[in-house]
Design a protein around this motif. Structure first.
Motif, mmCIF file in Angstrom:
data_model
loop_
_atom_site.group_PDB
_atom_site.id
_atom_site.type_symbol
_atom_site.label_atom_id
_atom_site.label_comp_id
_atom_site.label_asym_id
_atom_site.label_seq_id
_atom_site.Cartn_x
_atom_site.Cartn_y
_atom_site.Cartn_z
ATOM 1 N N LEU A 299 0.850 -1.130 0.016
ATOM 2 C CA LEU A 299 -0.004 -0.122 0.111
ATOM 3 C C LEU A 299 0.812 1.214 0.052
ATOM 4 O O LEU A 299 0.519 2.394 -0.574
ATOM 5 N N ALA A 300 2.040 1.186 0.831
ATOM 6 C CA ALA A 300 2.885 2.259 0.937
ATOM 7 C C ALA A 300 3.481 2.659 -0.635
ATOM 8 O O ALA A 300 3.824 3.950 -1.178
ATOM 9 N N ASP A 301 3.720 1.562 -1.298
ATOM 10 C CA ASP A 301 4.411 1.731 -2.677
ATOM 11 C C ASP A 301 3.416 2.361 -3.738
ATOM 12 O O ASP A 301 3.662 3.372 -4.313
ATOM 13 N N ARG A 306 1.392 7.217 -6.840
ATOM 14 C CA ARG A 306 0.216 8.058 -7.050
ATOM 15 C C ARG A 306 0.819 9.569 -6.489
ATOM 16 O O ARG A 306 0.149 10.363 -6.920
ATOM 17 N N SER A 307 1.667 9.848 -5.764
ATOM 18 C CA SER A 307 2.157 11.128 -5.148
ATOM 19 C C SER A 307 2.904 11.825 -6.309
ATOM 20 O O SER A 307 3.398 11.534 -7.203
#
Length: 307
Positions: A299-301, A306-307
């Motif tokens: 999820l962090a990846d 997306r940032s």
């Protein structure tokens, strides 16, 4: 979703050969899907066969490290199956298998699960394939079902029987994801959209055909559309389709569209929701191909990408 996902199928050791050197990784399409779901923080149980050897223990550690529960665990005096994976200069993978497939989930309570995923060698190779069919029949009234044929011609000695088995699995499923290579092997000379539409008419609510850098074709009862791939530097293609499948299951779960009670909502999913889910699955696959081996995102990846 309140209940875990059950993934059923083979776990292998991938022996990856490139430029004369080899390295070993846990592999197998259903194993990769369960690992990908664990990475995305989806509660998941993996029903498989593992040998009580170093390779089996390495796969067990790999899965438990992502939070995956394993049924039934290690088996005494049986070796873990393997696949020799040869990479060409572009990173594309070809496979040579040494596989035995049987399955005994004992007294596992299938009512625990809202969704069951199956596919690849485990859906076709006996004697385990019969057990898989029995599981699907048992959960049809209580769980949604997804299928990825992930065709391995080495295990399919009769083409007509393979087509019949695939179509039976498609008709028993709510969600089907196949690659363009799967379709081309099963139905040489026929179009991807034609087969996706034919499959949809046989029972599923959703059929997706992935074409690597060519993107995806999505066919639902509310419309048909295409999603482009994402441009990345490819390390190799190992596990890309499995990462897409994990992202797809996670996206549908997050949208409240898995489980037998949600079949009607899935059947009439709106195109905006479906587009967002497939775009997220495409992002999962693109992250996986950008790094070596079947190494799906967390999820962090996804948040960073997306940032």
């Amino acid at each position: 979703m309140s209940k875990p996902v059950l993934v059923v199928g083979e776990a292998l050791t991938d022996v990856v050969v490139t430029e004369g050197h080899s390295r070993e990784h846990p592999g197998g399409s259903p194993m990769n899907v369960s690992f990908g779901l664990g990475r995305l923080a989806v509660p998941v149980v993996f029903g498989t066969r593992l040998g009580a050897d170093d390779r089996g223990r390495a796969i067990e550690r790999h899965l438990r490290g992502a939070g995956v529960d394993i049924e039934p665990g290690l088996l005494e005096a049986q070796g873990t199956s393997s696949a020799t994976v040869t990479l060409d200069p572009t990173g594309a993978a070809s496979y040579d298998f040494d596989v035995e497939w049987s399955l005994d989930l004992g007294d596992l309570d299938l009512r625990r699960f809202d969704h069951v995923h199956f596919g690849s060698i485990g859906a076709f190779l006996e004697p385990g394939a019969t057990t898989v069919r029995d599981i699907l029949a048992a959960v049809a009234g209580s769980a949604s079902i997804s299928f990825d044929p992930n065709i391995r011609p080495q295990f399919l000695h009769d083409h007509a029987e393979a087509v019949t088995a695939t179509e039976r699995h498609v008709a028993a499923s709510d969600i089907v994801k196949a690659s363009d290579e799967d379709i081309e092997w099963l139905y040489p000379g026929l179009g991807l959209r034609e087969i996706a539409t034919r499959w949809l008419e046989s029972g599923p609510s959703l059929v997706i055909v992935t074409s690597g850098s060519g993107g995806s074709i999505v066919v639902t009862r509310t419309g048909r559309f295409s999603i482009p791939s994402r441009t990345v530097q490819v390390a190799d293609t190992i596990g890309a389709g499995d990462s897409f499948m994990a992202g797809l299951i996670d996206g549908l779960a997050t949208s409240g569209l898995l489980g037998a009670s949600n079949r009607e909502a899935l059947r009439w999913i709106d195109l905006a929701t479906m587009t967002g889910i497939v775009e997220r699955a495409t992002l999962c696959a693109s992250i996986t191909v950008s790094r070596s081996g079947a190494n799906p995102p967390t999820l962090a990846d996804l948040a960073v990408a997306r940032s």
